[in-house]
Write a protein that holds these residues in place. Structure first.
Motif, PDB file in Angstrom:
ATOM      1  N   LEU A  33       1.994   2.328  -6.039  1.00 31.73           N
ATOM      2  CA  LEU A  33       2.912   3.308  -6.627  1.00 31.73           C
ATOM      3  C   LEU A  33       4.332   2.790  -6.435  1.00 31.73           C
ATOM      4  CD1 LEU A  33       3.505   6.059  -7.874  1.00 31.73           C
ATOM      5  CD2 LEU A  33       3.317   7.056  -5.588  1.00 31.73           C
ATOM      6  N   ALA A  38       5.245   4.558 -11.521  1.00 35.34           N
ATOM      7  CA  ALA A  38       5.545   5.933 -11.090  1.00 35.34           C
ATOM      8  C   ALA A  38       5.198   6.977 -12.150  1.00 35.34           C
ATOM      9  CB  ALA A  38       7.022   6.057 -10.699  1.00 35.34           C
ATOM     10  N   CYS A  66       3.596   2.303  -1.574  1.00 34.37           N
ATOM     11  CA  CYS A  66       4.463   3.325  -2.151  1.00 34.37           C
ATOM     12  C   CYS A  66       5.905   2.958  -1.838  1.00 34.37           C
ATOM     13  CB  CYS A  66       4.124   4.699  -1.572  1.00 34.37           C
ATOM     14  SG  CYS A  66       5.142   6.041  -2.219  1.00 34.37           S
ATOM     15  N   THR A  69      10.652   4.885  -5.362  1.00 32.15           N
ATOM     16  CA  THR A  69      10.431   5.552  -6.646  1.00 32.15           C
ATOM     17  C   THR A  69       9.200   6.443  -6.566  1.00 32.15           C
ATOM     18  OG1 THR A  69      11.372   3.627  -7.765  1.00 32.15           O
ATOM     19  CG2 THR A  69      10.181   5.206  -9.133  1.00 32.15           C
ATOM     20  N   GLY A  70       8.147   5.936  -5.968  1.00 29.30           N
ATOM     21  CA  GLY A  70       6.938   6.732  -5.781  1.00 29.30           C
ATOM     22  C   GLY A  70       7.189   7.936  -4.893  1.00 29.30           C
ATOM     23  N   VAL A  73       8.829  10.614  -6.886  1.00 30.82           N
ATOM     24  CA  VAL A  73       7.886  11.332  -7.750  1.00 30.82           C
ATOM     25  C   VAL A  73       7.234  12.459  -6.949  1.00 30.82           C
ATOM     26  CG1 VAL A  73       5.652  11.149  -8.936  1.00 30.82           C
ATOM     27  CG2 VAL A  73       7.438   9.438  -9.342  1.00 30.82           C
TER      28      VAL A  73
END
Length: 125
Positions: A33, A38, A66, A69-70, A73
């Motif tokens: 991720l 994402a 991860c 950005t992940g 989210v």
């Protein structure tokens, strides 16, 4: 909700399965991720919320990586889920992923469970 897989045929680095378990949506990302993948997680999370499933359980047991950005989210989904009266529960994080949450302090704002079974058993949380 039907069990479905959402993924990018081009990258193949993240697959996301979604299913309903009781009053929870179980979202299982598998792979990496990051900035490039994402949206593959963002879209099913938002889809669950738009269908009225505000208790999201993210099964992280198959998540290998991860980045920030992940993490963003998941934080965005958490805000939307809480606004709808629910929340985001994280389950079964691998040590490398858990470390990202620890060093950023994000583990303090999520309900974190050792396993998917524990997250599903905690329907009130």
């Amino acid at each position: 909700m039907d069990r479905g897989t959402v993924g990018s045929a081009q990258s193949g680095r993240l697959l996301v399965e979604v299913r309903q378990e009781g009053s929870s949506a179980v979202v299982t990302p598998a792979g990496e991720l990051d900035h490039h993948t994402a949206d593959l997680l963002r879209e099913p999370l938002e889809d669950c919320l738009s269908k009225g499933l505000s208790r999201l359980v993210v099964d992280c047991s198959r998540l290998e990586f991860c980045d920030s950005t992940g993490l963003n989210v998941l934080l965005g989904a958490r805000l939307k889920a809480e606004a709808a009266g629910g929340g985001v529960h994280l389950a079964g994080m691998q040590p490398v992923v858990a470390r990202v949450f620890e060093i950023t302090g994000a583990d303090a704002v999520f309900t974190v469970h050792d396993s998917l079974d524990a997250a599903l058993a905690d329907e009130d949380g």
